[in-house]
Design a protein around this motif. Structure first.
Motif, short mmCIF file in Angstrom:
data_model
loop_
_atom_site.label_atom_id
_atom_site.label_comp_id
_atom_site.label_asym_id
_atom_site.label_seq_id
_atom_site.Cartn_x
_atom_site.Cartn_y
_atom_site.Cartn_z
N GLY A 168 0.73 -1.14 -0.06
CA GLY A 168 -0.08 -0.10 -0.07
C GLY A 168 1.13 1.40 0.07
N VAL A 169 1.98 1.25 0.88
CA VAL A 169 2.80 2.43 0.94
C VAL A 169 3.53 2.54 -0.50
N LEU A 170 3.93 1.64 -0.96
CA LEU A 170 4.78 1.51 -2.37
C LEU A 170 3.86 1.98 -3.42
N GLU A 171 2.56 1.79 -3.33
CA GLU A 171 1.66 2.16 -4.41
C GLU A 171 1.19 3.69 -3.92
N GLY A 172 1.46 4.29 -2.93
CA GLY A 172 0.97 5.50 -2.69
C GLY A 172 -0.24 5.44 -1.86
N GLU A 173 -0.75 4.41 -1.71
CA GLU A 173 -2.34 4.14 -1.22
C GLU A 173 -3.18 5.18 -1.84
N HIS A 174 -3.38 4.92 -3.14
CA HIS A 174 -4.20 5.67 -3.89
C HIS A 174 -5.85 5.29 -3.38
N PRO A 175 -6.33 6.36 -3.45
CA PRO A 175 -8.04 6.14 -3.05
C PRO A 175 -8.41 5.36 -4.43
N PHE A 233 17.86 -9.14 -3.43
CA PHE A 233 17.12 -9.80 -2.30
C PHE A 233 17.11 -8.89 -0.97
N ASN A 234 18.30 -8.49 -0.81
CA ASN A 234 18.65 -7.62 0.53
C ASN A 234 18.30 -6.31 0.37
N GLU A 235 18.25 -5.71 -0.96
CA GLU A 235 17.83 -4.35 -1.26
C GLU A 235 16.16 -4.48 -1.02
N PHE A 236 15.78 -5.45 -1.51
CA PHE A 236 14.00 -5.55 -1.45
C PHE A 236 13.75 -5.56 0.21
N ILE A 237 14.39 -6.39 0.78
CA ILE A 237 13.90 -6.41 2.18
C ILE A 237 14.27 -5.29 2.92
N THR A 238 15.18 -4.54 2.48
CA THR A 238 15.44 -3.15 3.14
C THR A 238 14.45 -2.35 2.73
N LEU A 239 13.84 -2.36 1.39
CA LEU A 239 12.91 -1.35 0.94
C LEU A 239 11.81 -1.70 1.65
N VAL A 240 11.42 -2.98 1.93
CA VAL A 240 10.04 -3.28 2.56
C VAL A 240 9.91 -2.72 4.11
N SER A 241 10.96 -3.03 4.49
CA SER A 241 11.36 -2.72 6.03
C SER A 241 11.31 -1.15 6.46
N THR A 242 12.00 -0.30 5.37
CA THR A 242 12.13 0.85 5.43
C THR A 242 10.65 1.65 5.40
N THR A 243 9.91 1.15 4.13
CA THR A 243 8.44 1.42 3.77
C THR A 243 7.63 1.17 5.36
N LEU A 244 7.82 0.12 5.57
CA LEU A 244 6.93 -0.21 6.93
C LEU A 244 7.26 0.82 8.06
N ALA A 245 8.34 1.02 8.39
CA ALA A 245 8.70 1.75 9.35
C ALA A 245 8.50 3.30 9.25
N LYS A 246 8.53 3.85 7.95
CA LYS A 246 7.93 5.06 7.76
C LYS A 246 6.26 5.14 8.03
N SER A 247 5.52 4.08 7.88
CA SER A 247 4.19 4.07 7.91
C SER A 247 3.98 3.67 9.47
N PRO A 300 5.64 -2.31 12.75
CA PRO A 300 6.70 -2.93 13.33
C PRO A 300 7.90 -3.26 12.44
N ARG A 301 9.17 -3.05 12.60
CA ARG A 301 10.19 -3.36 11.53
C ARG A 301 10.58 -4.78 11.62
N ALA A 302 10.44 -5.25 13.08
CA ALA A 302 10.75 -6.63 13.10
C ALA A 302 10.08 -7.53 12.47
N ASP A 303 8.75 -7.42 11.65
CA ASP A 303 7.90 -8.03 11.18
C ASP A 303 8.29 -8.60 9.82
N VAL A 304 9.53 -8.15 9.27
CA VAL A 304 10.08 -8.18 7.96
C VAL A 304 11.40 -8.79 8.04
N ARG A 305 11.80 -9.42 8.98
CA ARG A 305 12.98 -10.09 9.25
C ARG A 305 13.46 -11.01 7.97
N ALA A 306 14.44 -10.96 7.24
CA ALA A 306 14.59 -11.82 6.22
C ALA A 306 14.92 -13.25 6.39
#
Length: 318
Positions: free
Chosen positions: A32-39, A287-301, A304-310
């Motif tokens: 949702g955050v990657l998509e910008g959560e468009h209405p 893969f590591n870049e993708f995990i970092t992207l998801v983790s950072t995206t979730l943290a900004k929103s 919990p960051r721990a939910d995306v441990r690789a």
């Protein structure tokens, strides 16, 4: 084209496990955050309720469902799915240039395909409809897909069993992306870093104005880098070997500097439109870049960051 055996690829096994390790609310929030959560684009369109969970400190108060909170006697959040979302387009450059090697020794096409699998595994976890689009200078082929990730792997591997003897046409892929009608569909375009030009960066910016956009840029092997591992380097465009006398530290440094500058410029250009670039020179790095992207995206929103441990690797990538 020979598709690597996924049972022998530790990164592919980690991708498969990623979809089961992440909770459904986590997947929804990340995408949702990657998509910008468009209405919703449709008048009167509602929501599908997916899960009710406790409010986490740092989450937005507007997400609290007060009826559910009253029943539970504590703040609760109802995760919802927009009915108008759910279309993800995976665009892959299959020009012969993608047969070139990366610093890990993998072909660029294999690294790019693994990156697209990462987006697919999360999108299918959300029950999205996918469109796989393969393009070169001769044609662009779209394959609609709906189903589970195991079926996706079978279909995707089958599509990649093809001759890659035509030049690339990234301009055509970008133009195709710009013509996708659903403005809320996420578009992921994958090619290698040597494909991008200033004109294409501008065209990507136009696509990003109408669609959530992610660019997968595979770092290519430096053709002038003299190493024992790559004693002979062939240009993927024409099959000619790079002369040994050109493979000097000075030439290699110049190419590396130029590529880093171009990658930084493209990343900044995409960031201005709220888009994202994922870059790596191996499936492991991607893969590591993708995990970092998801983790950072979730943290900004506020998730919990721990939910995306690789998931841990069971072996290295050759």
């Amino acid at each position: 084209m020979i598709v690597p055996d996924r049972s022998a690829d530790p990164v592919r096994r980690r991708i498969e496990s990623l979809g089961t390790r992440l909770s459904l609310p986590t997947v929804f929030r990340a995408l949702g955050v990657l998509e910008g959560e468009h209405p919703s684009a449709r008048r009167g369109a509602g929501y599908d309720y997916l899960d009710i969970r406790p409010y986490q400190p740092g989450e937005e108060a507007r997400l609290i469902d007060w009826k559910a909170s009253a029943r539970a006697a504590r703040p609760m959040i109802v995760d919802k799915e927009r009915e108008s979302n759910g279309n993800v387009w995976l665009l892959l450059d299959v020009g012969r240039e993608m047969c070139g090697r990366t610093p890990s020794g993998e072909r660029a096409i294999d690294v790019a395909a693994n990156a697209l699998r990462m987006f697919a595994v999360l999108s299918l976890r959300r029950s999205d409809d996918l469109s796989i689009v393969l393009g070169d200078s001769q044609s662009i082929r779209r394959v609609p897909f709906n189903g589970g990730f195991a079926k996706f792997e079978h279909v995707f591997d089958g599509l990649l069993r093809r001759r890659m003897d035509r030049p690339r046409d990234v301009d055509a892929l970008i133009d195709y992306a710009g013509k996708i009608r659903n403005r809320y569909s996420m578009v992921v375009i994958a090619t290698d870093e040597t494909a991008w030009t200033e004109e294409q960066a501008h065209a990507l910016r136009l696509v990003a104005q109408t669609h959530p956009l992610v660019v997968v840029s595979v770092a290519a092997l430096n053709p002038f880098l003299a190493t024992e591992r790559f004693d002979r380097i062939v240009d993927a465009r024409d099959g000619r070997a790079v002369p040994a006398f050109l493979r000097t530290p000075t030439m290699a440094k110049d190419v590396a500097t130029h590529r880093e500058f171009a990658a930084t410029a493209l990343s900044r250009e995409l960031a201005r439109t709220g888009s994202t670039m994922v870059r790596g020179g191996s499936s492991e790095a991607m893969f590591n870049e993708f995990i970092t992207l998801v983790s950072t995206t979730l943290a900004k929103s506020g998730f919990p960051r721990a939910d995306v441990r690789a998931p841990q690797a069971t072996g290295g990538v050759a």
